[in-house]
Design an enzyme around this catalytic site. Structure first.
Site, mmCIF file in Angstrom:
data_model
loop_
_atom_site.group_PDB
_atom_site.id
_atom_site.type_symbol
_atom_site.label_atom_id
_atom_site.label_comp_id
_atom_site.label_asym_id
_atom_site.label_seq_id
_atom_site.Cartn_x
_atom_site.Cartn_y
_atom_site.Cartn_z
ATOM 1 N N ASP A 1 -16.935 -31.280 -11.644
ATOM 2 C CA ASP A 1 -17.555 -31.534 -12.878
ATOM 3 C C ASP A 1 -16.532 -31.788 -14.044
ATOM 4 O O ASP A 1 -15.447 -31.368 -14.119
ATOM 5 C CB ASP A 1 -18.236 -30.149 -13.290
ATOM 6 C CG ASP A 1 -19.074 -30.140 -14.503
ATOM 7 O OD1 ASP A 1 -19.895 -30.925 -14.454
ATOM 8 O OD2 ASP A 1 -18.870 -29.368 -15.440
ATOM 9 N N GLU B 1 -17.087 -36.559 -11.380
ATOM 10 C CA GLU B 1 -18.017 -36.725 -12.436
ATOM 11 C C GLU B 1 -17.068 -37.382 -13.473
ATOM 12 O O GLU B 1 -16.448 -36.703 -14.211
ATOM 13 C CB GLU B 1 -18.601 -35.620 -12.826
ATOM 14 C CG GLU B 1 -19.597 -36.061 -14.064
ATOM 15 C CD GLU B 1 -20.357 -34.916 -14.877
ATOM 16 O OE1 GLU B 1 -21.544 -34.948 -15.101
ATOM 17 O OE2 GLU B 1 -19.590 -33.655 -14.801
#
Length: 492
Positions: free
Chosen positions: A192, A243
């Protein structure tokens, strides 16, 4: 998909655990619910499952505010439940990827609760103002003041303080977290906010800078070189996917160089409009960027943070038709593809959720000006004629489901050979790894390319075009012409 470097061409299915399947009747999806549906995913034809966070969390940001990275939140089950999920995935031939959230923790994490400030980013302001002009991605200032007058950084919600990755203790802790899950047998990690862990020295104002001082700093690559060595020390083909957003394809490609991560999400493709010129440019730039570093391309149409592409492409029958065409375009491209839960059912964004059920920080921090992401996180409809459509044995769901989804349930679509579900099943079972790619001549508004197995033709224009050959699969009915908003695969 077995074999060496399986991730180079895999189709990976994203599960948002709260909304996939509920086993205990509390209206919230859980790990046993996922385990019970793994056979469905294997039959669909995907190669791996990516699980959004299921760790202990106060759920300020749907689990992306982690209080304990090495335990399961009771709402989702237990570590034993996770081990059973992993074992069942092995039985049905699926690999398992888990989310890791290294940019920030929850403010309920023991480190923050114990005021271990050197492990977070604290600073002093002046004249009662924050240290700089940085803004939270959820709206408002990225700084919150504490009772002693100092400020802590949170690029997201105040309940998600940013970690200080220049502190060796933070790096050691995350090495231990990665080993904890690798030792349990996971096949990889989705990272993330992978480009956000290092902030510019001195915390300068963002101002009008093109490159934000809290994203894509050079030192972040040192972290991933270290992680790659750790992951490569384990047997089996473990992988990572980053990401990385708000970056050019060339800068994203730096994260997937041979000694760093394996894949990075293609946000340019995800956010592209229904425009053949834009899509072709993105495809060309993506393939060129990853070729330079020897990495695979990734293709993705929706995820838990973005408006579902049926709605993004126009909604209604138009959006659904374009979503079908986009699925065959995406799955025909060389590289790896990601499928977000429910896109195989053609689910649209739910735009009319009642205000009182919305929980996304984007909604809360904007004072209701932004709808936030709850609309793409509505639970999946499995069977039946009324909500919650088999999602929960308790007859409830944490977000309300539209009644018209009765026609979109898994059970209803399984019986319809022309349904979106069966289009995905056919495509995933026909699909094979492609390494060759070449554009072919095509009329205006049409994308046509060839791989080892198929001539893929996507008609994004407003008029039918001649179809040369008999399709092995088409997103809409065809004759000797390819209708608008339709993609066909023709065997080569």
């Amino acid at each position: 998909m077995a074999g060496v470097e399986w991730w180079r061409s895999a189709v990976i299915y994203q599960v948002y655990p709260r909304s996939f399947a509920d086993s205990d009747g509390d209206g919230v999806g859980d790990l046993p619910g996922i385990t019970a549906k793994l056979a469905y995913l294997a039959d669909l034809g995907v190669d791996a499952v990516w699980l959004s966070p299921f760790y202990r969390s106060p759920m300020v940001d749907g689990g992306y505010d982690v209080a304990d990275y090495c335990d399961v939140d009771p709402v989702f089950g237990t570590l034993a439940d996770f081990d059973r999920l992993l074992a069942e995935a092995r039985t049905v031939g699926l690999k398992v990827i888990v989310d890791i959230v290294p940019n920030h923790t929850s403010d309920r994490h023991p480190w923050f609760q114990q005021s271990l400030r050197d492990r977070y980013i604290f600073s002093t302001g002046s004249d009662d103002r924050p240290p700089n002009d940085w803004q939270s991605l959820f709206g408002g200032p990225a700084w919150t003041r504490t009772t002693d007058g100092s400020w802590y950084l949170h690029l997201f919600d105040p309940g998600q303080p940013d970690l200080n990755w220049r502190n060796p203790q933070v790096r050691d802790e995350f090495d231990a977290i990665l080993r904890f899950w690798l030792d349990r047998g996971v096949d990889g990690f989705r990272i993330d906010v992978a480009h956000g862990m290092i902030k510019a020295e001195g915390l300068p104002d963002a101002g009008g800078e093109q490159r934000l001082p809290y994203f894509d700093q050079e030192e972040v690559h040192d972290i991933y070189r270290s992680w790659r060595k750790l992951i490569d020390s384990y047997l089996g083909e473990r992988m990572t996917v980053a990401e990385v957003f708000d970056s050019t394809p060339e800068r994203v490609a730096r994260y997937v160089a041979g000694d760093e991560l394996h894949q990075a999400f293609n946000f340019d493709f995800l956010e592209a409009p229904w425009d053949p010129a834009v899509l072709r440019k993105i495809i060309d730039e993506t393939l060129a960027a990853v070729k330079d570093v020897g990495a695979p391309a990734t293709w993705v149409l929706s995820n838990h943070d973005r408006r579902r592409h049926v709605t993004r492409f126009g909604g209604g029958l138009v959006g659904l038709r374009r979503a079908r065409a986009a699925a065959l375009l995406m799955l025909g491209l060389p590289g790896s593809a990601y499928v977000y839960q429910g896109e195989e059912l053609g689910l649209p964004e739910v735009l009319d959720l009642p205000d009182e059920v919305r929980a996304d920080p984007q909604w809360v921090r904007s004072g209701g000006r932004e709808l936030g992401r709850d609309g793409c996180r509505v639970p999946l409809p499995w069977e039946g004629d009324a909500p919650p459509f088999g999602f929960s044995p308790g007859g409830r769901a944490w977000l309300p489901m539209p009644r018209e989804w009765a026609a979109r349930t898994v059970a209803a679509q399984r019986e319809d050979p022309d349904s979106m579900l069966n289009l995905y099943r056919k495509a995933l079972h026909l699909r094979r790894p492609a390494t060759e790619f070449a554009w072919r001549p095509a009329p205006d508004g049409v994308l046509c390319f060839e791989t080892e197995r198929f001539l893929v033709t996507a008609n994004l224009s407003g008029s039918p075009v001649p179809l040369l050959g008999v399709p092995a699969l088409a997103s809409s009915p065809v004759t000797d012409e390819l209708p608008p908003d339709t993609t066909a695969w023709i065997r080569t």
